[in-house]
Design a protein around this motif. Structure first.
Motif, PDB file in Angstrom:
ATOM      1  N   SER A   5       0.343  -1.738  -0.099  1.00 55.48           N
ATOM      2  CA  SER A   5      -0.128  -0.031   0.113  1.00 55.48           C
ATOM      3  C   SER A   5       0.879   1.143  -0.299  1.00 55.48           C
ATOM      4  N   GLY A   6       2.245   1.127   1.038  1.00 55.26           N
ATOM      5  CA  GLY A   6       2.922   2.138   0.839  1.00 55.26           C
ATOM      6  C   GLY A   6       3.749   2.550  -0.744  1.00 55.26           C
ATOM      7  N   ALA A   7       3.366   1.523  -1.168  1.00 56.82           N
ATOM      8  CA  ALA A   7       4.635   1.798  -2.474  1.00 56.82           C
ATOM      9  C   ALA A   7       3.763   2.591  -3.761  1.00 56.82           C
ATOM     10  N   PHE A   8       2.444   2.054  -3.320  1.00 60.57           N
ATOM     11  CA  PHE A   8       1.124   3.248  -4.554  1.00 60.57           C
ATOM     12  C   PHE A   8       1.147   3.872  -3.829  1.00 60.57           C
ATOM     13  N   VAL A   9       1.113   4.337  -2.832  1.00 60.88           N
ATOM     14  CA  VAL A   9       1.116   5.776  -2.708  1.00 60.88           C
ATOM     15  C   VAL A   9       2.315   6.259  -3.205  1.00 60.88           C
ATOM     16  N   ARG A  43       6.157  19.262  -2.979  1.00 56.57           N
ATOM     17  CA  ARG A  43       7.635  19.784  -1.808  1.00 56.57           C
ATOM     18  C   ARG A  43       7.527  20.215  -0.751  1.00 56.57           C
ATOM     19  N   VAL A  44       8.154  19.797   0.165  1.00 57.67           N
ATOM     20  CA  VAL A  44       8.704  19.562   1.304  1.00 57.67           C
ATOM     21  C   VAL A  44       9.767  20.016   2.162  1.00 57.67           C
ATOM     22  N   LEU A  57       6.461  15.801  -0.698  1.00 55.78           N
ATOM     23  CA  LEU A  57       4.864  14.999   0.208  1.00 55.78           C
ATOM     24  C   LEU A  57       4.744  12.958   0.305  1.00 55.78           C
ATOM     25  N   GLY A  58       4.565  12.502  -0.844  1.00 50.93           N
ATOM     26  CA  GLY A  58       4.605  11.401  -1.624  1.00 50.93           C
ATOM     27  C   GLY A  58       5.259  10.393  -1.052  1.00 50.93           C
ATOM     28  N   ILE A 116       5.244   9.919   2.972  1.00 44.63           N
ATOM     29  CA  ILE A 116       4.207   9.413   3.093  1.00 44.63           C
ATOM     30  C   ILE A 116       4.706   7.962   2.880  1.00 44.63           C
ATOM     31  N   GLY A 117       4.706   8.234   1.996  1.00 44.06           N
ATOM     32  CA  GLY A 117       4.699   6.323   1.256  1.00 44.06           C
ATOM     33  C   GLY A 117       5.696   5.288   1.595  1.00 44.06           C
ATOM     34  N   ALA A 118       7.301   6.371   1.508  1.00 42.66           N
ATOM     35  CA  ALA A 118       8.093   5.801   2.476  1.00 42.66           C
ATOM     36  C   ALA A 118       7.980   5.378   4.267  1.00 42.66           C
TER      37      ALA A 118
END
Length: 371
Positions: free
Chosen positions: A147-151, A159-160, A305-306, A309-311
């Motif tokens: 699921s994280g990989a899909f994010v 950009r953060v 940000l993606g 969050i995903g990582a």
């Protein structure tokens, strides 16, 4: 005994941490080189050919050559299969980095433990008992990681961390890929990290049959260089692409050939022989931290940000899988101890019945009298 414990019990941990840091550095240098115009197909051919040259003496000076089986057709065919998997993985991986960034590559590499677990079930190297808490943790962690990989793949986000290229390794323009390129790069990197666990499993099987890391990696590098050369000749229609004009490109090929295709693959193969694929896979989440720092400092990369969050989700899933794996190993050890204890308890009365204590004493006395 102390030296053996250090080599097999202590050294693999710092060795794998070092290899993950080297991997991220090589990916960062590769991104800078391709931004300067270097073809990734040419890069793979040159780096693996150089690594094969470094390892050329290994089949002739192996210290364990007298104890090794001959390099027959069965072993060489498995190494050829390993080379095919590795070449496909490398081509997809470097193309994906070219479309995206080393930071994204490190984020998606956290999927390796989950994919390793899935393939280990398929090849019957892992057992799943759904009533067990360890199996539930492994399955749940795998789902969370995917699921994280899909994010990471589908959500780029704002950009953060903003950065500008500060050094000579930086690019001539900021790393601002289009959304379509970002998705293509994500899919290619995901495909690469599906093949990496398969590489681990095949390599582990080869090590059981032929436990000589340098020799196996030597023939593996030759196979990858040959396959990549065939692909490169077909796809690179411009002959000038095979000429390395930039210092960054030359440095990338030299460093990757020596520290990546040669040293890194050899150390990974050594760790696979000693510890197995799960141990090697568990160090992948470390690369995302190193990649973020190096990408921001040396490439002028921006953290999205993606990816963050995903990582984070992938890392949670990964450590859930590792917790389940640890619980399972502890349970197996306790079961073995209980079994051995029960066997010894059952065995002692039978021994006492078969050989009386007086008989033992008389036999010992008779033996001592005749010494």
């Amino acid at each position: 005994m102390a030296g053996s414990y250090f080599m097999e019990g202590v050294l693999p941990f710092p060795a794998m941490v070092t290899m993950e840091c080297i991997n991220v550095g090589l990916n960062t240098l590769f991104k800078a080189a391709t931004a300067s115009g270097m073809s990734h197909h040419v890069f793979i051919v040159y780096s693996y050919s150089l690594a094969a040259f470094f390892l050329l003496p290994s089949p002739f000076i192996s210290r364990r050559s007298t104890r090794l089986p001959p390099l027959n057709f069965s072993i060489l065919s498995k190494i050829a299969l390993l080379g095919l998997i590795g070449s496909c993985s490398q081509i997809m991986g470097y193309t994906g980095i070219n479309y995206s960034s080393p930071t994204l590559a490190s984020a998606i590499s956290n999927l390796v433990p989950a994919f390793t677990f899935i393939l280990a079930i398929i090849f019957r190297m892992e057992k799943v008992v759904m009533k067990s808490s360890s199996s539930q943790a492994k399955v749940m962690g795998t789902i969370i990681s995917i699921s994280g990989a899909f994010v990471v793949t589908l959500y780029k986000g704002p950009r953060v961390i903003f950065s500008s290229p500060p050094t000579s390794l930086s690019l001539h323009h900021p790393l601002t890929s289009s959304d379509s390129n970002w998705v293509i790069g994500s899919l290619l990197l995901t495909a690469e990290y599906i093949l990496v666990p398969l590489w681990y499993i095949v390599q582990t099987k080869i090590m059981k049959e032929y436990p000589e890391e340098a020799t196996v990696i030597f023939f593996y590098n030759i196979t990858v260089a040959f396959i990549a050369a065939v692909v490169g000749v077909i796809l690179e229609t411009d002959p000038s692409a095979w000429i390395l004009r930039q210092n960054t490109a030359l440095a990338s090929v030299l460093c990757s050939g020596l520290f990546g295709s040669c040293l890194n693959n050899t150390v990974h193969t050594w760790a696979l022989r000693l510890k197995g694929p799960v141990f090697v896979a568990m160090f992948k989440p470390l690369s995302i931290v190193v990649a973020i720092v190096m990408g921001v400092l040396f490439l002028g990369d921006s953290l999205y940000l993606g990816s963050l969050i995903g990582a984070s989700i992938i890392s949670i899933g990964f450590y859930t899988v590792m917790w389940g794996k640890t619980r399972e190993e502890v349970g197996d050890e306790e079961e073995k101890e209980r079994h051995s204890h029960n066997v010894s308890d059952d065995k002692e009365p039978h021994e006492d019945q078969k050989v009386p204590l007086l008989g033992n004493y008389n036999t010992q006395r008779y033996s001592s009298d005749h010494v």
